[in-house]
Design a protein around this motif. Structure first.
Motif, PDB file in Angstrom:
ATOM      1  N   LYS A 130       0.860  -1.173   0.000  1.00  8.83           N
ATOM      2  CA  LYS A 130       0.000   0.000   0.000  1.00  8.83           C
ATOM      3  C   LYS A 130       0.898   1.224   0.000  1.00  8.83           C
ATOM      4  O   LYS A 130       1.555   1.532   0.996  1.00  8.83           O
TER       5      LYS A 130
ATOM      6  N   LYS B  49      -0.901   2.788  -4.914  1.00  7.62           N
ATOM      7  CA  LYS B  49      -1.200   1.385  -5.187  1.00  7.62           C
ATOM      8  C   LYS B  49      -1.702   0.750  -3.899  1.00  7.62           C
ATOM      9  O   LYS B  49      -1.249   1.092  -2.800  1.00  7.62           O
ATOM     10  N   ASP B  50      -2.643  -0.182  -4.042  1.00  8.91           N
ATOM     11  CA  ASP B  50      -3.175  -0.920  -2.908  1.00  8.91           C
ATOM     12  C   ASP B  50      -3.404  -2.355  -3.370  1.00  8.91           C
ATOM     13  O   ASP B  50      -4.456  -2.684  -3.923  1.00  8.91           O
ATOM     14  N   ILE B  51      -2.388  -3.186  -3.160  1.00 16.49           N
ATOM     15  CA  ILE B  51      -2.408  -4.554  -3.683  1.00 16.49           C
ATOM     16  C   ILE B  51      -2.250  -5.562  -2.552  1.00 16.49           C
ATOM     17  O   ILE B  51      -1.407  -5.402  -1.668  1.00 16.49           O
ATOM     18  N   GLU B  52      -3.045  -6.617  -2.603  1.00 16.71           N
ATOM     19  CA  GLU B  52      -2.951  -7.711  -1.638  1.00 16.71           C
ATOM     20  C   GLU B  52      -2.826  -9.022  -2.403  1.00 16.71           C
ATOM     21  O   GLU B  52      -3.628  -9.294  -3.303  1.00 16.71           O
ATOM     22  N   ILE B  53      -1.814  -9.820  -2.049  1.00 17.71           N
ATOM     23  CA  ILE B  53      -1.550 -11.066  -2.773  1.00 17.71           C
ATOM     24  C   ILE B  53      -1.653 -12.241  -1.819  1.00 17.71           C
ATOM     25  O   ILE B  53      -1.034 -12.241  -0.746  1.00 17.71           O
TER      26      ILE B  53
ATOM     27  N   VAL C 234      -4.053 -12.106  -6.959  1.00 16.08           N
ATOM     28  CA  VAL C 234      -3.651 -10.706  -6.850  1.00 16.08           C
ATOM     29  C   VAL C 234      -4.896  -9.831  -6.809  1.00 16.08           C
ATOM     30  O   VAL C 234      -5.625  -9.705  -7.804  1.00 16.08           O
ATOM     31  N   ASN C 235      -5.124  -9.230  -5.651  1.00 13.93           N
ATOM     32  CA  ASN C 235      -6.286  -8.366  -5.453  1.00 13.93           C
ATOM     33  C   ASN C 235      -5.837  -6.907  -5.524  1.00 13.93           C
ATOM     34  O   ASN C 235      -5.198  -6.401  -4.609  1.00 13.93           O
ATOM     35  N   ASN C 236      -6.138  -6.267  -6.644  1.00 14.90           N
ATOM     36  CA  ASN C 236      -5.817  -4.856  -6.829  1.00 14.90           C
ATOM     37  C   ASN C 236      -7.008  -4.037  -6.340  1.00 14.90           C
ATOM     38  O   ASN C 236      -7.990  -3.849  -7.052  1.00 14.90           O
ATOM     39  N   LYS C 237      -6.914  -3.563  -5.088  1.00  7.09           N
ATOM     40  CA  LYS C 237      -8.043  -2.886  -4.469  1.00  7.09           C
ATOM     41  C   LYS C 237      -8.322  -1.518  -5.095  1.00  7.09           C
ATOM     42  O   LYS C 237      -9.459  -1.057  -5.107  1.00  7.09           O
TER      43      LYS C 237
ATOM     44  N   ASP D 294       4.138  -7.506  -7.826  1.00  4.25           N
ATOM     45  CA  ASP D 294       2.942  -7.075  -8.554  1.00  4.25           C
ATOM     46  C   ASP D 294       2.215  -8.292  -9.127  1.00  4.25           C
ATOM     47  O   ASP D 294       1.502  -8.954  -8.409  1.00  4.25           O
ATOM     48  N   GLU D 295       2.439  -8.621 -10.378  1.00  2.00           N
ATOM     49  CA  GLU D 295       1.728  -9.756 -10.981  1.00  2.00           C
ATOM     50  C   GLU D 295       2.675 -10.691 -11.718  1.00  2.00           C
ATOM     51  O   GLU D 295       2.248 -11.483 -12.562  1.00  2.00           O
TER      52      GLU D 295
END
Length: 263
Positions: free
Chosen positions: A100, A108-112, A123-126, A172-173
């Motif tokens: 975050k 960016k706010d990403i949870e993997i 990969v959850n891109n909030k 990231d991904e």
């Protein structure tokens, strides 16, 4: 400044690319770093802390890394970064990673979520409100968990100049091949916990992802303590004009004694 704050977390991934069978860390370990331009202009600070927790019923280490700009730089380019990792206490493999960040308005706010049994990551891109499932490499690490994994799974006893360590990292991904080259041993002077000390170090060259955070693959130099802790002491990123640095200024909760000589 924007380049070095996220890399501070990344460098911690790199710094210990050679650890030992005995655990190098424990619950409560904490680091604080001073970020500067050309070694004198204060630009920000970062912290890294590890705690024992449970994640979905499994015993894990939970690590939180934070980075922010301070002083005059904060007036015109504000950075607030937060990284988290939940990884297995025994295997060191990550279950969950959080990124975050807010870097001058770029967010960016990403949870993997990692599933190593089926080699998939969700990969959850909030921010964008998207969820994607991606294939992952065997024993892949995230940006934070790799720091601790490497501290415990490689030995520096017989390390030679020119030796290279490789690791698969997920960011990231995508899966990224990471490598770190050993440059030699060096005694440096630094100030930690208010004391001016001399420390024996291992010096490395992390090969970074050119074109993302840094322009060149060989922009960085890293110094870590040559003891059981493998403490990250200094990072230097060479730029076209001047350099960016991260220096360890405070620590607590080390598992092993910190081998230093008072200056």
């Amino acid at each position: 400044m924007k380049k070095l704050l996220p890399f501070l977390i990344l460098l911690l991934t790199f710094h210990s690319s050679f650890g030992q069978q005995e655990s190098a860390f424990k619950d409560g370990e904490w680091f604080k770093f001073r970020m500067s331009y050309s070694g004198w202009l204060k630009a920000g600070e970062a912290t890294l802390q590890i705690k024992e927790k449970k994640h979905q019923g499994k015993p894990v280490y939970h690590v939180v890394g934070k980075g922010k700009t301070t002083g005059a730089i904060n007036w015109f380019f504000k950075v607030r970064d937060r990284y988290e990792s939940y990884f297995d206490k025994d295997t060191g493999l990550p279950y969950k990673f959080v990124r975050k960040i807010d870097e001058g308005g770029h967010t960016k706010d990403i949870e993997i979520a990692f599933d190593h049994d089926i080699k998939k990551a969700e990969v959850n891109n909030k921010k964008r409100k998207t969820v994607k499932t991606v294939d992952i490499d065997t024993n892949v690490q995230d940006l934070v968990s790799a720091f601790y994994y490497l501290r415990n799974n490689y030995s520096t006893d017989k390390i030679k100049v020119g030796d290279v360590v490789k690791l698969s990292m997920f960011f990231d991904e995508e899966n990224y091949p990471f490598k770190l080259k050993f440059l030699g041993r060096e005694t440096i002077k630094t100030t930690v916990n208010g004391n001016r000390v001399k420390v024996k170090t291992l010096k490395f060259r992390p090969y970074v992802m050119a074109g993302r955070v840094f322009k060149e693959e060989e922009s960085l130099t890293l110094w870590v303590s040559a003891d059981k802790n493998k403490i990250p002491l200094k990072i230097k990123a060479d730029l076209a004009v001047g350099s960016l640095r991260a220096d360890l200024t405070q620590y607590k909760g080390l598992k092993h004694s910190f081998q230093v000589q008072f200056d």
